[in-house]
Structures are given as C-alpha cells and as structure tokens.
Design an enzyme around this catalytic site. Structure first.
Site, mmCIF file in Angstrom:
data_model
loop_
_atom_site.group_PDB
_atom_site.id
_atom_site.type_symbol
_atom_site.label_atom_id
_atom_site.label_comp_id
_atom_site.label_asym_id
_atom_site.label_seq_id
_atom_site.Cartn_x
_atom_site.Cartn_y
_atom_site.Cartn_z
ATOM 1 N N THR A 70 0.837 -1.207 0.000
ATOM 2 C CA THR A 70 0.000 0.000 0.000
ATOM 3 C C THR A 70 0.866 1.248 0.000
ATOM 4 O O THR A 70 0.651 2.172 -0.780
ATOM 5 C CB THR A 70 -0.930 -0.001 1.230
ATOM 6 O OG1 THR A 70 -1.809 -1.125 1.101
ATOM 7 C CG2 THR A 70 -1.741 1.274 1.296
ATOM 8 N N ASN A 149 -4.471 -9.601 -8.662
ATOM 9 C CA ASN A 149 -4.584 -10.325 -7.400
ATOM 10 C C ASN A 149 -5.796 -11.226 -7.309
ATOM 11 O O ASN A 149 -5.805 -12.190 -6.560
ATOM 12 C CB ASN A 149 -4.584 -9.319 -6.242
ATOM 13 C CG ASN A 149 -5.626 -8.241 -6.436
ATOM 14 O OD1 ASN A 149 -5.727 -7.640 -7.507
ATOM 15 N ND2 ASN A 149 -6.428 -8.001 -5.413
ATOM 16 N N GLN A 178 1.872 -9.013 -6.502
ATOM 17 C CA GLN A 178 1.482 -10.415 -6.702
ATOM 18 C C GLN A 178 2.437 -11.160 -7.619
ATOM 19 O O GLN A 178 2.504 -12.383 -7.586
ATOM 20 C CB GLN A 178 0.058 -10.496 -7.287
ATOM 21 C CG GLN A 178 -1.045 -10.063 -6.339
ATOM 22 C CD GLN A 178 -1.185 -10.961 -5.122
ATOM 23 O OE1 GLN A 178 -0.651 -12.072 -5.057
ATOM 24 N NE2 GLN A 178 -1.901 -10.483 -4.118
ATOM 25 N N SER A 198 6.128 -6.267 -1.970
ATOM 26 C CA SER A 198 5.703 -6.372 -0.577
ATOM 27 C C SER A 198 6.279 -7.626 0.065
ATOM 28 O O SER A 198 6.324 -8.693 -0.558
ATOM 29 C CB SER A 198 4.175 -6.409 -0.531
ATOM 30 O OG SER A 198 3.757 -6.845 0.737
ATOM 31 N N GLY A 199 6.730 -7.504 1.305
ATOM 32 C CA GLY A 199 7.378 -8.624 1.984
ATOM 33 C C GLY A 199 6.443 -9.757 2.371
ATOM 34 O O GLY A 199 6.771 -10.933 2.215
ATOM 35 N N HIS A 200 5.244 -9.417 2.842
ATOM 36 C CA HIS A 200 4.429 -10.486 3.414
ATOM 37 C C HIS A 200 3.747 -11.368 2.365
ATOM 38 O O HIS A 200 3.130 -12.370 2.695
ATOM 39 C CB HIS A 200 3.414 -9.926 4.424
ATOM 40 C CG HIS A 200 2.207 -9.302 3.814
ATOM 41 N ND1 HIS A 200 1.006 -9.968 3.722
ATOM 42 C CD2 HIS A 200 2.011 -8.093 3.257
ATOM 43 C CE1 HIS A 200 0.117 -9.162 3.135
ATOM 44 N NE2 HIS A 200 0.706 -8.022 2.854
ATOM 45 N N THR A 236 13.108 6.532 11.025
ATOM 46 C CA THR A 236 14.182 5.607 11.364
ATOM 47 C C THR A 236 13.994 4.293 10.618
ATOM 48 O O THR A 236 12.922 3.713 10.648
ATOM 49 C CB THR A 236 14.183 5.345 12.882
ATOM 50 O OG1 THR A 236 14.312 6.592 13.533
ATOM 51 C CG2 THR A 236 15.315 4.436 13.278
ATOM 52 N N CYS A 322 -8.671 -8.004 0.709
ATOM 53 C CA CYS A 322 -8.818 -6.595 1.027
ATOM 54 C C CYS A 322 -10.237 -6.096 0.816
ATOM 55 O O CYS A 322 -10.630 -5.081 1.355
ATOM 56 C CB CYS A 322 -7.870 -5.762 0.180
ATOM 57 S SG CYS A 322 -6.182 -6.233 0.421
#
Lengths: 379, 400
Positions: A70, A149, A178, A198-200, A236, A322
C-alpha cells in the site's frame, strides 16, 4: 491444514523470522547515530541495499524501503503526481487495479488530476492499443499491475514499457506485489520506472516492502522528517524488517528458479480436477500466473463454501482479502463482464511453493462433498 | 558448440625482454588468486596470453573480474576446435548466429601453424563464403564490421573468438614491488592507490586514527576503501596508527601556522618506520599540487625532508575533476563521500602556512620531545587485513 490463500498473505519463513529476531537483538542501533551501535546498523543497512540491488539487478540508490504494498503504491502514484504536476495532470491506470492503486488515483482526482481507467478484455488483460489512444501530451503517469490479485492474469508490462520508453515525462509504475517471485519481470528491459514489492506476500513479514525508483525519477515524499533514505522516505529505518525482506526476496527468487514448474503443475492439476465438477466454471484463463486460480460455483454463495471448507481445515478466499469483507461484488470480475451469477459466486485459490498435489486432491474432494451436501439442503 | 575458453592477452608485458617470465609469472598468480572462487577453471599461461578453460563456469561472471586485473590488454571468449576446415566452418557459423545486433561482419584469419593447408586469405574466403551462403541478411564489411570473427589457427587447435572486452592495461600488481599507501577516508588517496597498483605496485595501507576526534565511521571507510582496492589485486594489510596523543601534543605545543607541517612530517616518519619494518621501499600518497595547504611545493619540500624513501604521488598534477572521475569509475567515490572526518581535517588550524620554512619547522620540532608518544604509538599499531568484497563473506552476510 491446507492453506490456499497465499495471495492474501503467506506464512513467514523460519529463516526470515530468525533474521528478524537476530537483527532486532544485535543491531538495534539507529542507523543515523554516530556511535558504534549506530554504525553497525548503518553498515547492515548498506549491505541490505547491496544484496537487494543485486537480486533486482538495479542500483542500490534505486531502492526505497517502505512498509509494504500500500505504501509503495501510494508513494509511486502520489509521489509522481505531486512532483511532476507542472508538466501535466493526466494519469492512466486500469479498472482492475488493487485498491491501494485505485484509491490514490481517486484521491488525486479530488486534487484536480484527471484519470483514465483503461478497461480490460474478457480474459482480464489490458489492451496496449487502448493505452496508446489514452496517452496525451500531459500524461505523466501510467500505472499497470503485473499480476492481478483476484484473477492471476498477467498484464503486458513489456509491451507497455515499449510504448512508453521514449516518452520522457510519462512515468511507468508497476504494482508487482502479486508477481514478484512467481512471474518473472525484467525491470530494465521493460522500461519500468517504479515497481512495488511487498514482503508479506513472499513469506516475509508484514510491514516490510520496497519501491524500485529508477535513477533520475523524482518523487514527492509522503513522509517528511529526518531525511532518511535520501529524503525520499523519512523515519528511522526498520533494519530488522529490511534485512528480513532481503532474505525473503532471496529465498523466493531461488524458489522461482527451481520450483516454478511445481506451481504450474499444481495449477494444471487443480484445473483438471475442477473441470470434473460440472457446477464449477473457471474464471482465470489458461497460461496466466501459476499461483492464482479464480473460479465460480454459480448458484452458491461463496461465503458458505468458504466456511464449509474452513470446517475441514482448508483456507481459501472470496475475491481478494482486502475487499472480501465488503458486501458488494468484485469490481475485477465485473470488469471482465462475467455474468452476475458467476460474479457473485467466485472463489480464489492462491498457491505458494509449500503446497502439494496431495493438498489439491483433498481440496477438490472436499469441495465435491460440500457441493453435494449443499444441493441436498437446498432441495 | 560452446564458448568454452577465455583468452587474456598481455599488454605492456609483451614489450619486455629478459624479465618477461617474471611478469608473466606474477600475472598468472594474480589471475589465479582473483578467480579462485571458480574452482573448475584451468589457467595456463604462454608467451603472449593466458588461456582459461572454463569447464562449465559462466564467462559472464568471470569477464568483469578479468577486466580489473592489471597487465591484461584485452579479453576474449573463444571456442576451441580441431584444425580441420569443416570444424572451423561450423564454429564460425555458430559464432555469427549467436552474436546479437549484428548485420555486418569480417573474418580475420591468423595462421601461426604454417602446415595448415590453406593460407590466411584463402581461409578468409572459404569461411566468408560459408557464412554468407548459410545465413540470411548478413553482409561483409571489412572496414567497420559489427562483428569481427577472429580465427586463430595454432599448432594443434584453432581458436575462434568473436567478442572482445578491454582489459585494465598496466602492469601486473606485484611486478614492481610494494608501496605503503597513506590512506585517509577521502577521495584522493584510494585513487592514488589504484593508479599505483596499475603500475605493478603491491600496496599496503597506513591510516592515522585519532579517536575520539575521528570516529569509527572514518576507520570503517578506510577498511571499505581498501576492500575495494583489493578487487584489483590482492588482500591488503592496513596499519592503523593510534595518532591521538601525538596529534594533541603537536596541536598544543607547536605554533598554529606550523602544526600541520609538523603533523605531516610525523606521519611520514611513522610511514617510513612501518614501511622499513615490512620491507617496503616506497610510500604513496594522494597529494595533488595546490589542493590544500600541505600540498604546495613549499609544504611538500618541508614535509618530504624527513625521509629518503621515494614518495610516489600518482595524482600530483591531476585535476580534482579527473580524480573524482576515476574514483567513480573504481567505485570508491560513494565510500569516500560518507560524512566522517579523518584526522587531517579535525586539527586543521585556521590558517596553516602554505609556505612553511624548513628551518623553522626543524626549530619548532627540536623544542618538542615526541619520543614517548612515538614509541607508544608504534607499539599499538593495529594491522587489519581485508580481502576484496567479492571474496569477503563476512558474518553480516549470513543474515541475508
């Protein structure tokens, strides 16, 4: 348990988790601090830029770490629109994008931008000719997803890149959330200016991701602050998240090299078995992304099937996660002009490299049994 | 058909006469060292080139490494075939079809093997005719071909090469002896090190570290810079000199205008001591004429007076822009511009003398006894060895 909802999210890989824990414990310094702890963190951060740039065949300076898909999509779309609005206020995307793309465009419309939403054909693929016709002198951004997706269709990214390559001020963003790790995309060869990862979705952790930003492309930052990441993304740096992302990316790319055939075999097997059930219509055309299959069981509410499968320890989804909690039907399925009874009865299976043919078999048997039971109830 | 060899052609070494063997031997060792990660390679050297048999290794990974090895003029990928016309024809055709973005070609036959039945011009025609009649759309252009197919007929085999890459030139690292490079974290000194290596010098580095005035970030920069330089030759020893006490004393007790000159003279003295202990016969610096106060002719004269060692200054007449260009090319620039001060910038007096007088410097130095500081400093030099980042798999990498 059989987990077939990998396009919603994936199970974090053990090694990725170990990296996250190790880095959190040993390298908790702030990469901007001048003392040794900060220096160690900074060194690790620099290494992660190197590792990831090598994985993507891009330069270290072309990577911006984000909190996921996102944020990556928002940064690319709003970032280009705000940085280049003096050159033009026309933007192009497609009607089947993920909400994290569509909604930034809607927001930009409120700010006075004009957006063209390209239609897709019946198999869910955008036409390069339509794009050519939509382009104007004041078009500053084209955003097209790589793999859809909900349907798993693959968009013609390379052909679109060819169209855009000589347009200096029309930037090309690809939502590759995707696609990454499952369907190859050569960023440079496709003339992509920005790409979201995206990592997840690749067995990494939620809250991790990156945006590829080609050298020479400017972005108006979403976050202003301490000037981290060359002022493009203040805050950070989440070193543990970033290093874990690098590891997740390496692992999924290794799998893509060695095991993508296995995903295709699962896909083929599932198609064959679903075709045996006469109530089922497969919505995803053949030869698309190997890990996503969308199908409908007209006449049956998908939620009921989803929960019935859940009782048997099988996890799938209706539409995309989503939007699946919303009552309205899938806009993607509407965009490909499926008849209403197919639109409102769709289920999505999404594989990962962990899934097996045996699981496909069990799933299809369960589905058959559920349909039979439901039919009896309905009588 | 397969490109199964890489040929490294010597540069300047070919001009050497009697000691050519030593140069070749050094180059051979350097090539072996930098390619040691590729375990299947067979590396053989002869009078004018090194032949690497790939045995399945990927030439795309090997070529960029070879391009960093000094002493090599050019690099080509080759196919080895037997000395019969049919095999040569087949390989040449394969090479032409494999090549990308090629419309015109030229064939250059060299026949070292005079027993081969066809002379070179004849072979050119035979091969040209074969390629033209078996392909579509290619043309011969002897002046500006997109592709030059080189056919090298040797005693017992023929090499066919189509693509050539430029080598780094220069002389093999180690063939000219060693130098001790004064390596700061700045832009210039790593470039000086690189240029010194290109003339065959093996380098060790010396770095003056003044904690807490200079940070570990500055030290890390130097290690990273040395690691970059190691990609062009060999592992590099870095002598890290704890300079704080001496620098403080100089700063406190020498008049402001002269403290910088005295500090530089001490650095050079220390460098000489380290060099002599290591059997190194020269000192290299990144000095460039007129860049800062210590780099005027008067300053260099006063500073240089403390040593009889040759001080090698590869950058002495080079413009800053050119230095930056080289730094970018060898990828030390991004490391050098990391924001950490080194010991030369921390204690810079507001107005250092740009024209110090040698006798005045000596006068001030004689007032000051630095023996204790010097002894202590020499006893506490830390030596760190770094390998090229390509070879170095440090513990951090295990996290990825």
């Amino acid at each position: 348990m059989i987990y077939f909802d990998n396009s919603a999210t994936t199970e974090p890989n053990e090694e990725v988790l170990a990296t996250f824990v190790e880095v959190s414990k040993r390298y908790y310094g702030n990469a901007s601090s001048a003392h040794q702890l900060g220096l160690n963190a900074e060194q690790l951060l620099r290494k992660s830029y190197q590792h990831i740039s090598r994985l993507l065949s891009v330069k270290p300076t072309e990577i911006i770490y984000t909190s996921g898909g996102t944020e990556g999509n928002n940064l690319a779309i709003k970032g280009i629109a705000l940085a280049y609005q003096s050159r033009g206020k026309h933007l192009i995307t497609t009607s089947i994008e993920h909400p994290s793309v569509l909604n930034p465009f809607k927001a930009l419309e409120e700010l006075g931008f004009e957006v063209t939403y390209l239609p897709v054909d019946q198999s869910g693929i955008v036409s390069v000719d339509d794009l050519k016709q939509a382009l104007r002198d004041d078009t500053i951004l084209v955003s097209v997803m790589h793999v859809n997706n909900e349907l798993g269709t693959i968009q013609p990214i390379r052909a679109i890149g060819e169209v855009l390559k000589n347009r200096k001020y029309t930037f090309f963003h690809v939502d590759n959330v995707q696609g990454f790790g499952k369907v190859e995309l050569d960023l440079k060869a496709s003339y992509v200016d920005l790409a979201t990862i995206s990592g997840h979705k690749i067995h990494g952790l939620k809250g991790t991701g990156l945006l590829y930003q080609r050298e020479g492309v400017r972005l108006f930052p979403l976050l202003h602050g301490g000037g981290q990441q060359d002022n493009r993304h203040s805050g950070t740096e989440d070193i543990a998240g970033i290093v874990s992302l690098a590891r997740a990316m390496r692992l999924i790319l290794e799998k893509q090299t060695n095991q993508v055939i296995q995903l295709r075999q699962l896909n083929q097997l599932l198609r064959e078995r679903l075709n045996e059930i006469e109530d089922v219509v497969i919505n995803t055309p053949e030869d698309q992304a190997p890990h996503i299959i969308n199908f409908s069981i007209p006449g049956f509410k998908p939620e009921i099937i989803l929960h019935a499968l859940e009782e048997r320890g099988i996890y799938v989804s209706t539409q995309s996660a989503c939007s699946s909690k919303k009552a309205d039907e899938s806009s993607v399925l509407r965009a490909i002009h499926l008849p209403p009874n197919q639109r409102n009865s769709a289920l999505r299976i999404s594989f990962s490299y962990q899934n097996t043919p045996d699981q496909v078999d069990k799933f299809v048997q369960s589905l058959k049994a559920i349909i039979t039971e439901l039919k009896q109830d309905m009588r | 058909m397969l490109y199964d060899h890489i040929i490294l052609k010597y540069g300047e070494i070919s001009l050497k006469q009697k000691n050519r063997k030593e140069f070749i031997f050094q180059l051979h060792r350097n090539v072996k060292k930098l390619l040691k990660a590729f375990t299947n390679l067979e590396i053989k050297s002869s009078r004018d080139w090194i032949t690497i048999t790939l045995n399945g290794e990927d030439p795309e990974e090997i070529i960029p490494i070879c391009q960093r090895i000094f002493g090599i003029q050019n690099i080509s990928v080759a196919m080895k075939v037997s000395n019969d016309v049919e095999s040569i024809k087949e390989a040449a055709l394969f090479a032409l079809k494999e090549a990308e973005d090629v419309k015109t070609f030229k064939i250059s036959v060299r026949r070292a093997n005079k027993k081969f039945p066809h002379r070179s011009p004849e072979m050119n025609q035979i091969l040209g005719a074969h390629l033209l009649s078996n392909t579509d759309g290619f043309k011969v252009d002897v002046h500006h071909p997109d592709l030059e197919l080189k056919v090298n007929i040797r005693e017992d085999h023929t090499f066919i090469t189509s693509k050539q890459y430029p080598g780094a030139g220069g002389l093999p690292v180690g063939s000219s002896g060693s130098t001790l490079l004064q390596l700061s974290g700045g832009i210039d000194s790593p470039v000086a090190g690189y240029l010194a290596m290109s003339r065959g010098l093996r380098i060790e580095a010396i770095h003056f570290h003044s904690p807490p005035y200079t940070s570990d970030g500055a030290k890390q920069k130097v290690l990273d810079l040395a690691r970059k330089l190691a990609e062009y030759g060999h592992d590099i020893n870095i002598h890290i000199v704890p300079f704080t006490a001496m620098q403080q004393k100089i700063h406190r007790e020498i008049p402001f205008g002269y403290s910088m000159t005295v500090m530089r003279r001490m650095m050079l003295r220390i460098s000489e001591i380290v060099a002599s202990k290591r059997g190194i016969l020269s000192i290299a610096t990144g000095e460039s004429l007129g860049q800062v106060a210590s780099q005027t002719l008067e300053s260099m004269h006063a500073i240089n007076a403390v040593t009889s060692y040759p001080v090698i200054r590869p950058l002495i007449t080079t413009d800053k822009n050119e230095i930056i260009e080289i730094a970018k090319k060898i990828d030390t620039y991004p490391i050098s511009i990391r924001p950490f001060d080194d010991c030369c910038t921390v204690f810079v007096p507001r107005s250092p003398k740009t024209k110090p007088k040698k006798d005045k410097v000596e006068y001030y130095e004689n007032q000051l006894d630095l023996t204790k500081e010097l002894d202590e400093l020499l006893a506490n030099i830390e030596v760190v060895q770094v390998s090229s980042s390509a070879q170095a798999k440090d513990t951090l990498d295990e996290l990825f």
